[in-house]
Design a protein around this motif. Structure first.
Motif, short mmCIF file in Angstrom:
data_model
loop_
_atom_site.label_atom_id
_atom_site.label_comp_id
_atom_site.label_asym_id
_atom_site.label_seq_id
_atom_site.Cartn_x
_atom_site.Cartn_y
_atom_site.Cartn_z
N ARG A 173 0.83 -1.21 0.00
CA ARG A 173 0.00 0.00 0.00
C ARG A 173 0.87 1.26 0.00
O ARG A 173 0.55 2.25 -0.67
CB ARG A 173 -0.92 -0.01 1.22
CG ARG A 173 -2.00 -1.09 1.18
CD ARG A 173 -3.14 -0.74 2.13
NE ARG A 173 -2.69 -0.58 3.50
CZ ARG A 173 -2.72 -1.55 4.41
NH1 ARG A 173 -3.17 -2.76 4.08
NH2 ARG A 173 -2.31 -1.33 5.64
N THR A 174 1.97 1.21 0.75
CA THR A 174 2.86 2.37 0.81
C THR A 174 3.47 2.67 -0.55
O THR A 174 3.52 3.82 -0.99
CB THR A 174 3.97 2.12 1.84
OG1 THR A 174 3.40 1.86 3.11
CG2 THR A 174 4.90 3.32 1.94
N LEU A 175 3.91 1.61 -1.23
CA LEU A 175 4.51 1.80 -2.55
C LEU A 175 3.48 2.33 -3.54
O LEU A 175 3.74 3.27 -4.31
CB LEU A 175 5.08 0.47 -3.06
CG LEU A 175 5.67 0.49 -4.48
CD1 LEU A 175 6.80 1.49 -4.59
CD2 LEU A 175 6.13 -0.91 -4.88
N ALA A 204 1.29 9.47 -5.85
CA ALA A 204 1.46 10.87 -5.44
C ALA A 204 2.41 11.59 -6.39
O ALA A 204 3.54 11.16 -6.59
CB ALA A 204 2.02 10.92 -4.01
N PRO A 205 1.99 12.68 -6.99
CA PRO A 205 2.89 13.46 -7.86
C PRO A 205 4.10 13.95 -7.07
O PRO A 205 3.99 14.32 -5.90
CB PRO A 205 2.01 14.64 -8.31
CG PRO A 205 0.60 14.19 -8.08
CD PRO A 205 0.65 13.27 -6.90
N ILE A 206 5.25 13.92 -7.70
CA ILE A 206 6.45 14.38 -7.03
C ILE A 206 6.30 15.80 -6.54
O ILE A 206 6.71 16.16 -5.43
CB ILE A 206 7.67 14.30 -8.00
CG1 ILE A 206 7.89 12.85 -8.42
CG2 ILE A 206 8.91 14.86 -7.34
CD1 ILE A 206 8.24 11.91 -7.27
N ALA A 207 5.66 16.63 -7.32
CA ALA A 207 5.50 18.05 -6.93
C ALA A 207 4.65 18.20 -5.70
O ALA A 207 4.72 19.18 -4.98
CB ALA A 207 4.89 18.83 -8.08
N GLY A 217 4.81 16.33 -3.16
CA GLY A 217 5.51 15.85 -1.97
C GLY A 217 5.67 14.36 -1.90
O GLY A 217 5.97 13.83 -0.85
N GLY A 218 5.44 13.65 -3.02
CA GLY A 218 5.67 12.20 -3.00
C GLY A 218 7.14 11.92 -2.72
O GLY A 218 8.02 12.68 -3.10
N ARG A 219 7.40 10.76 -2.05
CA ARG A 219 8.79 10.45 -1.70
C ARG A 219 9.63 10.16 -2.92
O ARG A 219 10.84 10.31 -2.89
CB ARG A 219 8.83 9.23 -0.75
CG ARG A 219 8.41 9.53 0.66
CD ARG A 219 8.85 8.42 1.59
NE ARG A 219 8.32 7.12 1.17
CZ ARG A 219 9.04 6.05 0.97
NH1 ARG A 219 10.35 6.11 1.07
NH2 ARG A 219 8.49 4.90 0.63
N ARG A 220 9.00 9.67 -3.97
CA ARG A 220 9.80 9.30 -5.15
C ARG A 220 9.19 9.92 -6.41
O ARG A 220 8.00 10.11 -6.47
CB ARG A 220 9.84 7.78 -5.29
CG ARG A 220 10.47 7.11 -4.06
CD ARG A 220 10.42 5.59 -4.18
NE ARG A 220 11.05 4.99 -3.04
CZ ARG A 220 10.40 4.76 -1.88
NH1 ARG A 220 9.13 5.07 -1.75
NH2 ARG A 220 11.02 4.18 -0.86
#
Length: 420
Positions: free
Chosen positions: A404-406, A412-415, A417-420
């Motif tokens: 689920r975390t992955l 989540a878009p990088i812009a 605040g996604g981790r990757r």
């Protein structure tokens, strides 16, 4: 599973083999019993090793050629990470896409490889630290060497790359958050287990007879790698203090030291024997080479108490296994030992490493049969909390959390605040 620096097939108690070896193998076996195929990647340390060895039904150990087979210390292994990682990635290429569903790495070196495999295979990375440099350096044993900055940085990188971190105890989870900045939502606490079929209800009288120990002997046992971190020297000094204070104990006292030199202990492999001689304990101390699980269970059964004076333990598997055998444990009040051992219930916890404090705790158990019986009953009950079957179920839940975390991170878009 990735266990780069030590193989689950190695004999625990010497070299780099210890509780982590037991952890990886036993957890993998319980996974396989649930229909989950497990490949364990580890570095080949002998040219005679077969490339693939079935450790148990459904558990395949893959020996990876990376660097010279023998002679590499743990500090030299980072130079082999690229070679090891390349061979791990090649194995997946031999199968159809999506062959592996999750990567579970053990110790920071394996985590570095796991992070690469995670990104290449697009599968979640679950990581178990087992030990942490920042924790070890904060409670460094006399004569031990601090962990290098390269390891500290490497651990920080693995913490950031992992989708879920598996901590052995609540304390370790707190340390991951406070010392490494881990996201609490990505930390799962899973207590390691004990093979209760091996360690529960051994025949105490038969074990003593097998090892040539008198039925009425007082047996103080140490089991583990002989290195400063495990503090067997503290135990020997405590025994010397105890005998000075109560010489009557000497006539039927036996102190087996079960294990071999490891880590910085390899620099002076005879140091503990020399200390025993200097302290005048040659008549009570017995040095025993590392033994397998079934023999270790017998040694625990033969003991009056098991001493675990370590300067730090992420969990303390020896203490859990000893309790499963119904033997009280006298342990240092550090790390995971405060979770495994219930003070005054399944054993005694000793604050600090002053031999006089340890002598007092040891003598309490040795001279008080009523206390021994109460602690032995509590030890057996305490051990029921730690079973590999439960650990496997909770680890599978951690894998689901990692998936689920992955998925969330990828969505989540990088812009944003996604981790990757």
């Amino acid at each position: 599973m990735i266990s780069l620096h030590t193989s689950p097939l190695d004999q625990p108690g010497t070299g780099d083999a210890g509780g982590m070896n037991v952890y990886v193998l036993e957890l993998s076996k319980r996974m396989a019993e649930r229909g989950i195929a497990v490949d364990i990647f580890t570095r080949a340390t002998d040219s005679s090793l077969r490339p693939e060895v079935e450790a148990a039904p459904g558990v395949l150990v893959r020996h990876v050629d990376a660097g010279p087979y023998e002679g590499l210390t743990k500090s030299e292994l980072p130079a082999q990470l690229c070679t090891f990682a390349r061979e791990v990635l090649r194995t997946e290429v031999l199968h159809e896409p999506g062959w592996y569903d999750v990567v579970h790495s053990h110790y920071w070196l394996s985590g570095q490889v796991g992070a690469l495999a995670r990104d290449r295979w697009n599968v979640p990375l679950v990581h178990s630290m087992h030990t942490m440099a920042k924790v070890k350096n904060a409670a460094l044993a006399a004569g031990d060497s601090p962990e290098p900055l390269a390891r500290v940085i490497g651990e920080e990188q693995v913490v950031d790359a992992s989708d879920v971190l598996v901590a052995n105890t609540d304390l370790e989870a707190d340390q991951l958050v406070s010392l490494y900045g881990a996201d609490p939502a990505r930390v799962a606490v899973v207590h390691p287990g004990v093979d209760l079929s091996v360690f529960r209800n051994p025949d105490r009288a038969a074990a003593r007879a097998e090892f040539g120990i008198a039925p009425d002997a007082l047996v103080v046992l140490f089991a583990g790698r002989i290195q400063p971190l495990k503090a067997p020297d503290v135990l020997l000094k405590a025994v010397a203090v105890m005998l000075d204070e109560d010489p009557s104990l000497r006539s039927n006292l036996v102190v087996p030291i079960v294990g071999g030199p490891s880590g910085s202990g390899l620099e002076h492999p005879e140091a503990l024997a020399d200390l025993s001689h200097t302290l005048g304990l040659d008549d009570v101390v017995r040095f025993v080479p590392p033994v397998g699980q079934s023999q270790l269970a017998k040694w625990f059964a033969a003991a009056t108490l098991v001493a675990v004076p370590s300067h730090n333990e992420s969990f303390g598997l020896v203490a859990a296994e000893a309790q499963a055998a119904g033997t009280p444990v006298v342990a240092a009040a550090v790390g995971g030992l405060t979770t495994v051992v219930a003070d005054e219930v399944s054993g005694l916890l000793v604050g600090g490493h002053d031999p006089r404090d340890w002598a007092h705790a040891l003598r309490r158990v040795l001279v008080d049969p009523a206390l021994r019986m109460r602690l032995a009953a509590g030890a057996t009950e305490r051990a029921e909390r730690f079973a590999w079957e439960r650990a496997a179920e909770e680890t599978l839940a951690a894998y689901t959390l990692a998936e689920r975390t992955l998925a969330s991170a990828q969505a989540a878009p990088i812009a944003a605040g996604g981790r990757r």
